[in-house]
Motif scaffolding. Structure first.
Motif, PDB file in Angstrom:
ATOM      1  N   ASP A   1       0.610  -0.399   9.373  1.00  0.00           N
ATOM      2  CA  ASP A   1       0.401   0.023   7.988  1.00  0.00           C
ATOM      3  C   ASP A   1      -1.025   0.501   7.743  1.00  0.00           C
TER       4      ASP A   1
ATOM      5  N   HIS B   1      10.528  -9.046  20.690  1.00  0.00           N
ATOM      6  CA  HIS B   1      11.189  -8.909  19.391  1.00  0.00           C
ATOM      7  C   HIS B   1      12.633  -8.428  19.548  1.00  0.00           C
TER       8      HIS B   1
ATOM      9  N   SER C   1       3.020 -10.953  16.613  1.00  0.00           N
ATOM     10  CA  SER C   1       4.140 -11.313  15.754  1.00  0.00           C
ATOM     11  C   SER C   1       4.638 -10.047  15.058  1.00  0.00           C
ATOM     12  N   ILE C   2       5.833 -10.106  14.517  1.00  0.00           N
ATOM     13  CA  ILE C   2       6.375  -8.956  13.791  1.00  0.00           C
ATOM     14  C   ILE C   2       5.473  -8.632  12.603  1.00  0.00           C
ATOM     15  N   GLU C   3       4.926  -9.673  11.981  1.00  0.00           N
ATOM     16  CA  GLU C   3       4.036  -9.455  10.826  1.00  0.00           C
ATOM     17  C   GLU C   3       2.748  -8.761  11.248  1.00  0.00           C
ATOM     18  N   GLU C   4       2.204  -9.147  12.402  1.00  0.00           N
ATOM     19  CA  GLU C   4       0.973  -8.510  12.889  1.00  0.00           C
ATOM     20  C   GLU C   4       1.212  -7.038  13.196  1.00  0.00           C
TER      21      GLU C   4
ATOM     22  N   GLY D   1       3.423  -5.082  11.814  1.00  0.00           N
ATOM     23  CA  GLY D   1       3.542  -4.372  10.540  1.00  0.00           C
ATOM     24  C   GLY D   1       2.200  -4.133   9.881  1.00  0.00           C
ATOM     25  N   GLU D   2       1.359  -5.166   9.880  1.00  0.00           N
ATOM     26  CA  GLU D   2       0.032  -5.036   9.269  1.00  0.00           C
ATOM     27  C   GLU D   2      -0.812  -3.999   9.997  1.00  0.00           C
TER      28      GLU D   2
END
Length: 305
Positions: free
Chosen positions: A124, A258, A115-118, A120-121
């Motif tokens: 980071d 994405h 996912s886009i959130e994964e 990013g995490e």
């Protein structure tokens, strides 16, 4: 059954000697075909000449009813076809009853994506000032931000980086050259690595070869980074988000998915990814349609009525 089993031994010898099958592969064929012969025995069929299409179709149906995966059913029916083909070739029977039995269609295997959130995490978590830290962050950003294959990342050369025009020149399958856009976080990470990380790594090369001098991504000895290092880095990155089998290609799949969700044109994406055939991208359109379905189900006022 004795005749069947003798023929099976001959067929397995044929696979090993004439077809060059490994012992492990031959053993897998033995297990699959012994199951088939046991099924025929249970049906009262003990002679080659008595086996017909209905017997093979019934065997296939029994595998499905067992709850076996489509892939397993396909493999076992393929083994049965090969066995009967051998019997015909050896003159032990006149026809192959398995030829007209349909093998179940392989289910489309959707590529694993983050996912886009994964993403990013994960990215980071890759911070640091050491040359190797800057390199690893740049590699991950480029794999995801540009949709590169691991081999393309490894093969990226200094003369293939053009920040002024915002592109990378990479060589894909078959050494086919293509231009890939680079911008945003991927560009920033690569710029920082080239300015602060790569020079320090390059100094560690005792006697650098021309190929090492040309490479963008260097190892701790100042040589061109290898593909295995990319795979190891992906696994390390995956552990951050609980994806313990993360593969570099997953980042490429995630990039494509994405991009489509963001409205990218399919033909533009085809050019960026370097796919010669548009049909290769159909799996991504399926993923995108799944996303649209989810959005529809969530938003349409009458979907739950």
């Amino acid at each position: 059954m004795f005749e069947f089993e003798n023929a099976l031994d001959e067929y397995l010898s044929h696979l090993r000697i004439e077809r060059g099958a490994s012992p492990r592969t031959a053993e897998a064929y033995r297990r699959d075909l012994e199951g088939y012969l046991a099924f025929l025995d249970g049906e009262g069929v003990t002679d080659f000449a008595d086996v017909n299409r209905d017997n093979v179709a019934a065997f296939e149906k029994s595998l499905v009813e067992e709850g076996l995966s489509t892939a397993t059913v396909r493999r076992r029916i393929a083994a049965v076809r090969g066995y009967h083909r051998f019997l015909v070739r050896e003159g032990l029977t006149e026809a192959n009853p398995a030829d007209s039995v349909d093998i179940p269609k392989a289910a489309d295997r959707l590529p694993d994506v983050l996912s886009i959130e994964e993403v990013g995490e994960m990215l980071d978590a890759f911070v640091g000032e050491r040359p190797s830290d800057l390199r690893d962050r740049a590699i991950l950003e480029v794999l995801y931000g540009c949709g590169l294959r691991a081999s393309e990342c490894v093969g990226l050369n200094m003369d293939g980086v053009n920040f002024d025009d915002g592109f990378l020149r990479v060589f894909g399958k078959g050494a086919k050259e293509r231009i890939v856009p680079i911008a945003g976080a991927a560009e920033r990470a690569l710029r920082q690595y080239l300015a602060e990380g790569r020079p320090a790594l390059a100094l560690k090369a005792a006697s650098p070869r021309a190929d090492d001098l040309a490479a963008v991504f260097l190892n701790q000895r100042g040589g061109r980074l290898g593909r295995q290092s990319i795979f190891n880095l992906a696994r390390k990155a995956g552990r951050v988000i609980g994806r313990f089998d993360l593969h570099p290609h997953t980042l490429r799949h995630s990039f494509a998915t994405h991009m489509l969700k963001g409205g990218a044109d399919l033909r533009v994406l085809q050019e960026i990814l370097g796919h010669a055939d548009m049909s290769t991208l159909q799996v991504y359109t399926h993923l995108d349609r799944t996303h649209l379905h989810e959005e529809y189900a969530h938003a349409h006022p009458r979907d739950t009525m």
